[in-house]
Design an enzyme around this catalytic site. Structure first.
Site, PDB file in Angstrom:
ATOM      1  N   ILE A  15       0.821  -1.211   0.000  1.00 55.46           N
ATOM      2  CA  ILE A  15       0.000   0.000   0.000  1.00 55.46           C
ATOM      3  C   ILE A  15       0.859   1.268   0.000  1.00 55.46           C
ATOM      4  CG2 ILE A  15      -0.192   0.132   2.527  1.00 55.46           C
ATOM      5  CD1 ILE A  15      -3.065   0.825   0.096  1.00 55.46           C
ATOM      6  N   ASP A 148      -3.569  -9.952   8.984  1.00 58.35           N
ATOM      7  CA  ASP A 148      -2.683 -11.091   8.735  1.00 58.35           C
ATOM      8  C   ASP A 148      -2.305 -11.752  10.055  1.00 58.35           C
ATOM      9  OD1 ASP A 148      -2.711 -10.358   6.096  1.00 58.35           O
ATOM     10  OD2 ASP A 148      -0.678  -9.519   6.074  1.00 58.35           O
ATOM     11  N   LYS A 190     -15.768   1.554   2.836  1.00 53.28           N
ATOM     12  CA  LYS A 190     -16.054   0.382   3.667  1.00 53.28           C
ATOM     13  C   LYS A 190     -14.808  -0.460   3.970  1.00 53.28           C
ATOM     14  CE  LYS A 190     -19.829  -0.409   4.622  1.00 53.28           C
ATOM     15  NZ  LYS A 190     -20.628   0.096   5.763  1.00 53.28           N
ATOM     16  N   CYS A 381      29.688  -5.150  -8.542  1.00 49.32           N
ATOM     17  CA  CYS A 381      29.843  -6.440  -7.867  1.00 49.32           C
ATOM     18  C   CYS A 381      30.062  -7.563  -8.890  1.00 49.32           C
ATOM     19  CB  CYS A 381      28.645  -6.701  -6.966  1.00 49.32           C
ATOM     20  SG  CYS A 381      28.962  -7.978  -5.723  1.00 49.32           S
ATOM     21  N   MET A 384      31.506  -6.330 -12.056  1.00 49.35           N
ATOM     22  CA  MET A 384      32.961  -6.183 -12.137  1.00 49.35           C
ATOM     23  C   MET A 384      33.616  -7.523 -12.414  1.00 49.35           C
ATOM     24  SD  MET A 384      35.819  -4.989  -9.344  1.00 49.35           S
ATOM     25  CE  MET A 384      36.988  -6.341  -9.140  1.00 49.35           C
ATOM     26  N   HIS A 507      29.012  -1.936  -3.822  1.00 48.82           N
ATOM     27  CA  HIS A 507      27.672  -1.532  -4.270  1.00 48.82           C
ATOM     28  C   HIS A 507      27.482  -0.030  -4.062  1.00 48.82           C
ATOM     29  CE1 HIS A 507      25.758  -5.469  -5.053  1.00 48.82           C
ATOM     30  NE2 HIS A 507      26.631  -5.907  -4.170  1.00 48.82           N
ATOM     31  N   GLU A 509      25.433   1.917  -5.356  1.00 50.84           N
ATOM     32  CA  GLU A 509      24.025   2.334  -5.403  1.00 50.84           C
ATOM     33  C   GLU A 509      23.438   2.557  -4.015  1.00 50.84           C
ATOM     34  OE1 GLU A 509      23.847  -2.270  -5.856  1.00 50.84           O
ATOM     35  OE2 GLU A 509      25.206  -0.620  -6.342  1.00 50.84           O
TER      36      GLU A 509
END
Length: 536
Positions: A15, A148, A190, A381, A384, A507, A509
């Site tokens: 959501i 849940d 609802k 990673c 390379m 990494h 990023e």
């Protein structure tokens, strides 16, 4: 003394609780409050480190080496605050801790139960984040959906939590969906009413409702939700579908999410400074020339598997005033056809990380295509490692070169297992994980991009460049532009006589931020723009 905000979700999964939590963190930080955000995940895995990317998306690595949910990436990017292993909690890690305590006799022979032992452990984890971060406000996202079975211990724990602190130290935010029924032309409340009813049955009364919708919510609907859900009308927050996740903090600010949250926490609603963020969103919505970037991966069927890579590319494009035109390219399809078929029209190529044999030869072919055709390239990673193998096979006269991961019997393992990994049996949490220093070599592109002598980057790997082959690589024209401070581990490589060819074992990023793109990604996009200018 920290204040606490709990974010739950209802009606459907995915959501957007993580983006709401991250956006609230951004809004609070823009008002001068320090923030830390943690995720409570209801699965039994101890962490997501051994989970398939197809099931879970990317594994985000924190500075201290925790393998965590991708939402922690959103938290870090939005708040520009480093999270730790304490910010990621799973049912598996909770049960593991409780069972270990039971085995040590910590419960003095008592019967160990979900209540109070599991819920107490969950509460202690939240308090631990507060004490370790010293943040003004701790935001906790509860994974899953209200109703849940898996989430029940976490919901019970956050219900109990209000007894640990003063009531004005806690705020509950419920993120829910208001579906639009096209045939009747109505937004339905609802499902949200039932979701709040379920939450109340557990003993939690939400203070704020964040209502996801693709249609605007009028005052009448807000009054209806306020009445049925027991929430102040000003605390019914509209969250319309956005053109970008980075515009969400601005829309939630306009709706008053932060202001209302601070009211419940009895904190001052300080002046909000979002000028840089507004500039970021403006640049995102008003890009320049498109840059076609091919992401050559193994898990492209689920884009979230490369979420941080995509966001890092987006940050770089925003900074360079370019439009990211992302092309998802299956490494396996390249194996079946050819690199030219999929990469002939692109402006840049990124080969990200991964594990195992599948698709590796396709990645190697893509790298060869980038090298030979002077297309700006960035390898991450495994990217390379594939770049090293490609050079060994096609330039360094080692046609049978490979990685000992991919081919344990290869006569030329140019990539091999880290020595400290040789006796490791368990897979979870045993790689080279977290932040490590890297010393950059003078007179290299890498050094120029970073403009630092030593950098600190996050790692997640078991295999490394085999130093036995270092000299033959240097002799054949490869440049090693970054190593561990002791020179033992090769961390960054590059090529001369190429517009942009860099690959790193780490990494990058994970360290890219909106408004502060990572140097390697910024360099890739900048080089692509220069190539386009020259070709035109």
């Amino acid at each position: 003394m920290s204040k606490f905000v709990f974010v739950t979700g209802g009606v459907v999964s995915s959501i957007g609780k993580g983006i709401v939590a991250a956006s609230l963190g951004r809004l609070l930080k823009s008002r001068g409050y320090s923030v830390s955000i943690l995720k409570l995940d209801p699965y039994l895995n101890v962490d997501p480190g051994t989970m398939s990317p197809f099931q879970h998306g990317e594994v985000f690595v924190t500075e201290d080496g925790a393998e965590t949910d991708l939402d922690l990436g959103h938290y870090e990017r939005f708040t520009d605050t480093a999270m730790t292993r304490l910010n990621s909690v799973t049912t598996g890690s909770i049960y593991q801790a409780v069972i270990n305590k039971e085995r040590r006799g910590s419960y003095n022979g008592g019967t160990v139960q979900v209540i109070p032992h599991i819920t107490r452990e969950i509460r202690e984890r939240i308090h631990r984040v507060a004490s370790n971060s010293n943040a003004d406000i701790i935001i906790t996202e509860i994974g899953g959906t209200v109703g849940d079975i898996e989430s029940l211990p976490f919901l019970e724990a956050i219900r109990e939590f209000k007894n640990d602190v003063n009531r004005n130290d806690v705020a509950y935010i419920h993120v829910t969906l208001l579906p639009y029924i096209k045939t009747s032309g109505e937004i339905k409340t609802k499902p949200t009413q039932h979701s709040v009813k379920e939450l109340r049955s557990i003993g939690i009364q939400p203070d704020l409702l964040v209502c996801r919708s693709d249609k605007s919510i009028n005052e009448g609907l807000k009054k209806k939700l306020s009445g049925f859900c027991g929430v102040n009308i000003n605390s019914v927050i509209e969250a319309l579908d956005a053109d970008s996740i980075y515009s969400v903090p601005l829309s939630l600010k306009k709706e008053g999410l932060c202001k209302e949250t601070l009211k419940y926490l009895e904190l001052e609603d300080k002046e909000c400074d979002l000028k840089n963020w507004e500039k970021l969103v403006h640049n995102l919505r008003n890009p320049g020339t498109p840059i076609k970037v091919a992401l050559v991966g193994k898990y492209i069927e689920l884009g979230d598997a490369y979420l941080s890579v995509v966001e890092a590319l987006r940050h770089a494009c925003i900074e360079q005033k370019a439009l990211l035109d992302l092309h998802w390219v299956s490494a396996e399809m390249i194996e079946k056809d050819s690199a030219e078929t999929y990469l002939n029209e692109v402006d840049a190529i990124v080969v990200p990380g991964g594990f195992g044999n599948r698709g590796v030869n396709g990645k190697i072919s893509a790298i060869k295509f980038a090298r030979e055709n002077k297309i700006p390239f960035l390898g991450l990673c495994l990217g390379m490692q594939c770049a090293v193998i490609e050079w060994a096979r096609n330039v360094a006269n080692l046609p049978d070169a490979s990685s000992s991961e991919l081919d344990p019997k290869t006569p030329n393992p140019v990539i091999h297992l880290l020595p400290e990994q040789e006796d490791v049996v368990d897979l979870g949490g045993t790689m080279r994980l977290g932040v490590y220093p890297c010393r950059l070599t003078n007179n290299t592109i890498g050094k120029k991009l970073y403009d630092e002598d030593v950098i600190y980057e996050r790692h997640r790997h078991r295999y490394e460049f085999n130093n036995y082959y270092k000299q033959s690589f240097l002799n054949s024209g490869y440049k090693i532009s970054g190593t561990s401070p002791d020179g033992r581990l090769v961390e960054l490589i590059e090529l001369d006589n190429h517009p942009y060819f860099l690959a790193c074992q780490y990494h990058p990023e994970f360290l890219s931020r909106p408004g502060k793109p990572h140097p390697l990604f910024k360099g890739l996009i900048k080089s692509s723009q220069e190539n386009l200018t020259q070709s035109n």
